[in-house]
Motif scaffolding. Structure first.
Motif, PDB file in Angstrom:
ATOM      1  N   LYS A 195       0.838  -1.204   0.000  1.00 44.39           N
ATOM      2  CA  LYS A 195       0.000   0.000   0.000  1.00 44.39           C
ATOM      3  C   LYS A 195       0.871   1.251   0.000  1.00 44.39           C
ATOM      4  O   LYS A 195       0.569   2.228  -0.693  1.00 44.39           O
ATOM      5  CB  LYS A 195      -0.927   0.006   1.216  1.00 44.39           C
ATOM      6  CG  LYS A 195      -2.067  -0.977   1.106  1.00 44.39           C
ATOM      7  CD  LYS A 195      -2.949  -0.914   2.340  1.00 44.39           C
ATOM      8  CE  LYS A 195      -4.046  -1.941   2.292  1.00 44.39           C
ATOM      9  NZ  LYS A 195      -4.875  -1.930   3.503  1.00 44.39           N
ATOM     10  N   GLY A 196       1.959   1.243   0.771  1.00 39.96           N
ATOM     11  CA  GLY A 196       2.878   2.379   0.812  1.00 39.96           C
ATOM     12  C   GLY A 196       3.549   2.611  -0.530  1.00 39.96           C
ATOM     13  O   GLY A 196       3.671   3.746  -0.991  1.00 39.96           O
ATOM     14  N   ILE A 197       3.980   1.538  -1.172  1.00 40.66           N
ATOM     15  CA  ILE A 197       4.619   1.646  -2.494  1.00 40.66           C
ATOM     16  C   ILE A 197       3.632   2.238  -3.502  1.00 40.66           C
ATOM     17  O   ILE A 197       3.975   3.148  -4.261  1.00 40.66           O
ATOM     18  CB  ILE A 197       5.126   0.270  -2.970  1.00 40.66           C
ATOM     19  CG1 ILE A 197       6.316  -0.178  -2.118  1.00 40.66           C
ATOM     20  CG2 ILE A 197       5.502   0.303  -4.448  1.00 40.66           C
ATOM     21  CD1 ILE A 197       6.715  -1.617  -2.325  1.00 40.66           C
ATOM     22  N   LEU A 198       2.424   1.734  -3.505  1.00 42.33           N
ATOM     23  CA  LEU A 198       1.417   2.233  -4.445  1.00 42.33           C
ATOM     24  C   LEU A 198       1.064   3.684  -4.175  1.00 42.33           C
ATOM     25  O   LEU A 198       0.852   4.463  -5.113  1.00 42.33           O
ATOM     26  CB  LEU A 198       0.173   1.356  -4.402  1.00 42.33           C
ATOM     27  CG  LEU A 198       0.369  -0.086  -4.908  1.00 42.33           C
ATOM     28  CD1 LEU A 198      -0.883  -0.910  -4.657  1.00 42.33           C
ATOM     29  CD2 LEU A 198       0.745  -0.101  -6.363  1.00 42.33           C
ATOM     30  N   ALA A 199       1.007   4.075  -2.911  1.00 37.06           N
ATOM     31  CA  ALA A 199       0.715   5.475  -2.579  1.00 37.06           C
ATOM     32  C   ALA A 199       1.828   6.391  -3.072  1.00 37.06           C
ATOM     33  O   ALA A 199       1.563   7.470  -3.602  1.00 37.06           O
ATOM     34  CB  ALA A 199       0.539   5.617  -1.059  1.00 37.06           C
ATOM     35  N   ARG A 200       3.085   5.965  -2.892  1.00 32.56           N
ATOM     36  CA  ARG A 200       4.226   6.770  -3.384  1.00 32.56           C
ATOM     37  C   ARG A 200       4.184   6.881  -4.902  1.00 32.56           C
ATOM     38  O   ARG A 200       4.462   7.936  -5.465  1.00 32.56           O
ATOM     39  CB  ARG A 200       5.550   6.179  -2.913  1.00 32.56           C
ATOM     40  CG  ARG A 200       5.857   6.456  -1.455  1.00 32.56           C
ATOM     41  CD  ARG A 200       7.304   6.130  -1.089  1.00 32.56           C
ATOM     42  NE  ARG A 200       7.652   4.744  -1.310  1.00 32.56           N
ATOM     43  CZ  ARG A 200       7.408   3.736  -0.466  1.00 32.56           C
ATOM     44  NH1 ARG A 200       6.778   3.966   0.660  1.00 32.56           N
ATOM     45  NH2 ARG A 200       7.801   2.508  -0.757  1.00 32.56           N
ATOM     46  N   ARG A 201       3.855   5.791  -5.575  1.00 35.01           N
ATOM     47  CA  ARG A 201       3.762   5.819  -7.039  1.00 35.01           C
ATOM     48  C   ARG A 201       2.670   6.790  -7.490  1.00 35.01           C
ATOM     49  O   ARG A 201       2.837   7.505  -8.454  1.00 35.01           O
ATOM     50  CB  ARG A 201       3.451   4.433  -7.584  1.00 35.01           C
ATOM     51  CG  ARG A 201       4.618   3.514  -7.629  1.00 35.01           C
ATOM     52  CD  ARG A 201       4.257   2.235  -8.316  1.00 35.01           C
ATOM     53  NE  ARG A 201       5.375   1.325  -8.344  1.00 35.01           N
ATOM     54  CZ  ARG A 201       5.327   0.098  -8.795  1.00 35.01           C
ATOM     55  NH1 ARG A 201       4.190  -0.369  -9.270  1.00 35.01           N
ATOM     56  NH2 ARG A 201       6.389  -0.651  -8.776  1.00 35.01           N
ATOM     57  N   LYS A 202       1.558   6.755  -6.790  1.00 39.45           N
ATOM     58  CA  LYS A 202       0.436   7.618  -7.155  1.00 39.45           C
ATOM     59  C   LYS A 202       0.833   9.088  -6.995  1.00 39.45           C
ATOM     60  O   LYS A 202       0.521   9.921  -7.833  1.00 39.45           O
ATOM     61  CB  LYS A 202      -0.773   7.297  -6.286  1.00 39.45           C
ATOM     62  CG  LYS A 202      -2.057   7.910  -6.761  1.00 39.45           C
ATOM     63  CD  LYS A 202      -3.223   7.369  -5.983  1.00 39.45           C
ATOM     64  CE  LYS A 202      -4.514   7.890  -6.523  1.00 39.45           C
ATOM     65  NZ  LYS A 202      -5.669   7.347  -5.840  1.00 39.45           N
ATOM     66  N   LYS A 203       1.534   9.416  -5.890  1.00 41.01           N
ATOM     67  CA  LYS A 203       1.974  10.795  -5.658  1.00 41.01           C
ATOM     68  C   LYS A 203       2.960  11.251  -6.726  1.00 41.01           C
ATOM     69  O   LYS A 203       2.890  12.364  -7.215  1.00 41.01           O
ATOM     70  CB  LYS A 203       2.656  10.916  -4.288  1.00 41.01           C
ATOM     71  CG  LYS A 203       1.700  10.958  -3.133  1.00 41.01           C
ATOM     72  CD  LYS A 203       2.454  11.112  -1.839  1.00 41.01           C
ATOM     73  CE  LYS A 203       1.557  10.989  -0.636  1.00 41.01           C
ATOM     74  NZ  LYS A 203       2.307  11.104   0.616  1.00 41.01           N
ATOM     75  N   SER A 204       3.892  10.367  -7.112  1.00 36.79           N
ATOM     76  CA  SER A 204       4.923  10.752  -8.073  1.00 36.79           C
ATOM     77  C   SER A 204       4.378  10.873  -9.494  1.00 36.79           C
ATOM     78  O   SER A 204       4.983  11.526 -10.330  1.00 36.79           O
ATOM     79  CB  SER A 204       6.093   9.784  -8.037  1.00 36.79           C
ATOM     80  OG  SER A 204       5.700   8.515  -8.537  1.00 36.79           O
ATOM     81  N   SER A 205       3.255  10.249  -9.784  1.00 36.07           N
ATOM     82  CA  SER A 205       2.702  10.335 -11.128  1.00 36.07           C
ATOM     83  C   SER A 205       1.823  11.550 -11.329  1.00 36.07           C
ATOM     84  O   SER A 205       1.366  11.823 -12.422  1.00 36.07           O
ATOM     85  CB  SER A 205       1.893   9.060 -11.445  1.00 36.07           C
ATOM     86  OG  SER A 205       0.741   8.980 -10.647  1.00 36.07           O
ATOM     87  N   LYS A 206       1.567  12.298 -10.265  1.00 39.42           N
ATOM     88  CA  LYS A 206       0.722  13.498 -10.381  1.00 39.42           C
ATOM     89  C   LYS A 206       1.485  14.665 -10.908  1.00 39.42           C
ATOM     90  O   LYS A 206       2.591  14.846 -10.869  1.00 39.42           O
ATOM     91  CB  LYS A 206       0.112  13.849  -9.031  1.00 39.42           C
ATOM     92  CG  LYS A 206      -0.974  12.875  -8.646  1.00 39.42           C
ATOM     93  CD  LYS A 206      -1.607  13.292  -7.356  1.00 39.42           C
ATOM     94  CE  LYS A 206      -2.720  12.324  -6.979  1.00 39.42           C
ATOM     95  NZ  LYS A 206      -3.382  12.692  -5.762  1.00 39.42           N
TER      96      LYS A 206
END
Length: 104
Positions: A93-104
């Motif tokens: 979940k943490g990895i996916l959240a970081r990915r989501k933030k970086s893709s914005k």
């Protein structure tokens, strides 16, 4: 093509490009047929999860090579996030959240 070579993952269907690569290499196909559905699912997800077609081609080639090297699952892969039979771990979940933030 044997019935076994048509085996899919637990969630993902075997895509045509990976199927073609497996059929072109008897040793890799034999190993693929011996994998569990969960292991096949991880490889399929790893191949299809990428965005660029060039990366996908590289992943297909690596599946064949790494199967023949004895690897049963993709190395350093967070795992299939598409499975509904298990909850995502806190680390995923943490990895996916970081990915989501970086893709914005």
């Amino acid at each position: 093509m044997t019935t076994q070579s048509q085996r899919n993952g637990t969630v993902h269907q075997l895509p045509s490009d990976l199927r073609t690569a497996l059929l072109a290499d008897a040793a890799a196909l034999r190993i693929w047929d011996g994998l569990t559905p969960l292991a096949r699912n991880e490889w399929i997800c790893w191949v299809t999860f990428v965005k660029k077609i060039e990366t996908r081609h590289e992943h297909v080639e690596r599946v064949i090579a790494e199967l023949k090297e004895g690897k049963r699952r993709p190395c350093c892969w967070i795992g299939c996030i598409h499975r509904t039979d298990k909850k995502l771990s806190p680390s995923i979940k943490g990895i996916l959240a970081r990915r989501k933030k970086s893709s914005k």
